[in-house]
Design a protein around this motif. Sequence first.
Motif, PDB file in Angstrom:
ATOM      1  N   LYS A   3      11.912  -2.093 -13.719  1.00 32.91           N
ATOM      2  CA  LYS A   3      10.645  -1.564 -14.227  1.00 32.91           C
ATOM      3  C   LYS A   3       9.487  -2.221 -13.502  1.00 32.91           C
ATOM      4  N   LEU A   4       8.308  -1.634 -13.654  1.00 36.18           N
ATOM      5  CA  LEU A   4       7.069  -2.166 -13.102  1.00 36.18           C
ATOM      6  C   LEU A   4       6.141  -2.525 -14.260  1.00 36.18           C
ATOM      7  N   LEU A  18      11.676   2.463 -14.142  1.00 34.72           N
ATOM      8  CA  LEU A  18      12.007   3.229 -12.940  1.00 34.72           C
ATOM      9  C   LEU A  18      13.248   4.068 -13.209  1.00 34.72           C
ATOM     10  N   ASP A  19      13.048   5.152 -13.981  1.00 38.43           N
ATOM     11  CA  ASP A  19      14.162   6.005 -14.396  1.00 38.43           C
ATOM     12  C   ASP A  19      14.211   7.311 -13.613  1.00 38.43           C
ATOM     13  N   GLU A  21      14.045   8.975  -9.339  1.00 38.18           N
ATOM     14  CA  GLU A  21      14.276   8.550  -7.966  1.00 38.18           C
ATOM     15  C   GLU A  21      12.984   8.412  -7.166  1.00 38.18           C
ATOM     16  N   LEU A  23       8.778   7.924  -7.654  1.00 41.59           N
ATOM     17  CA  LEU A  23       7.662   7.675  -8.565  1.00 41.59           C
ATOM     18  C   LEU A  23       6.409   7.419  -7.744  1.00 41.59           C
ATOM     19  N   VAL A  47       7.342   4.772  -4.967  1.00 44.55           N
ATOM     20  CA  VAL A  47       8.527   3.931  -5.147  1.00 44.55           C
ATOM     21  C   VAL A  47       9.735   4.851  -5.226  1.00 44.55           C
ATOM     22  N   THR A  49      13.726   4.979  -5.850  1.00 43.79           N
ATOM     23  CA  THR A  49      14.796   4.182  -6.438  1.00 43.79           C
ATOM     24  C   THR A  49      16.124   4.906  -6.278  1.00 43.79           C
ATOM     25  N   SER A  54      15.226  -0.312  -4.995  1.00 43.06           N
ATOM     26  CA  SER A  54      13.943   0.379  -4.968  1.00 43.06           C
ATOM     27  C   SER A  54      13.196   0.055  -3.687  1.00 43.06           C
ATOM     28  N   TYR A  92       7.404  -6.088 -10.083  1.00 47.79           N
ATOM     29  CA  TYR A  92       8.714  -5.446 -10.086  1.00 47.79           C
ATOM     30  C   TYR A  92       9.711  -6.344 -10.804  1.00 47.79           C
TER      31      TYR A  92
END
Length: 229
Positions: A3-4, A18-19, A21, A23, A47, A49, A54, A92
């Motif tokens: 996550k951020l 970050l769910d 691919e 963002l 981003v 992922t 990531s 991050y």
Amino acid sequence: MAKLILSMDGLVLKEIVLDKERLTIGRKPHNDIQIDNLAISGEHAVVVTILADSFLEDLNSTNGTLVNGQPIKKHFLRANDVIELGKYKLKYMTDAAAAQPVEADVPVKRAPAARAPGELQLAPSEQGVRSNVGVSSRPTAVPPAAIQLLNGPNAGKELALQKTLTTIGKPGTQVAVIARRPHGYFITHVEGETFPVVNGEQLDAQAHPLGDHDVIEIAGIKMEFFLKA
């Protein structure tokens, strides 16, 4: 899941998991993370992922993107990296680091990370394909596969897809990642204004499954993906 943590002047504003691919970060409303500030470009950074990894890419923003105080164009994110966009910061966090106290306004300075065991870098003479291989994949039922160059000075050369992630293309021009997953191989765009082409059709931002004998075009190089018996 990584996550951020978005903060400004030490105040945590939001937590973003970050769910997905791809963002996007920017000033315009269509971005996944909208930061309504004139120091932030309309489409500032993205981003990408893939599995547990990531990548951060600056989208030619006006004021640039920093990671741990250093300007970047493309950066492989590691736990506790601090992304700086003007006065805003994004820390991050991975699952392992998530339990630690958040200090979003304090960049963590570390020596450059050593190349991971098994990481492969093709020789300069083998331009057109660059492979950075991450941590070895877990045993799966996925058959072994490879890519073979179809044009250029290295036509005929094969690269086995033995690891979880293989990066192909030309850094700074066009880069994609082929991910080996339990249910097959997938290609995802990482860097560059144009997207890779598979069998004559340009991809979008989503991961695309690869089939036996698919022809990939990236950074002017054609290569064939094939499963090995």
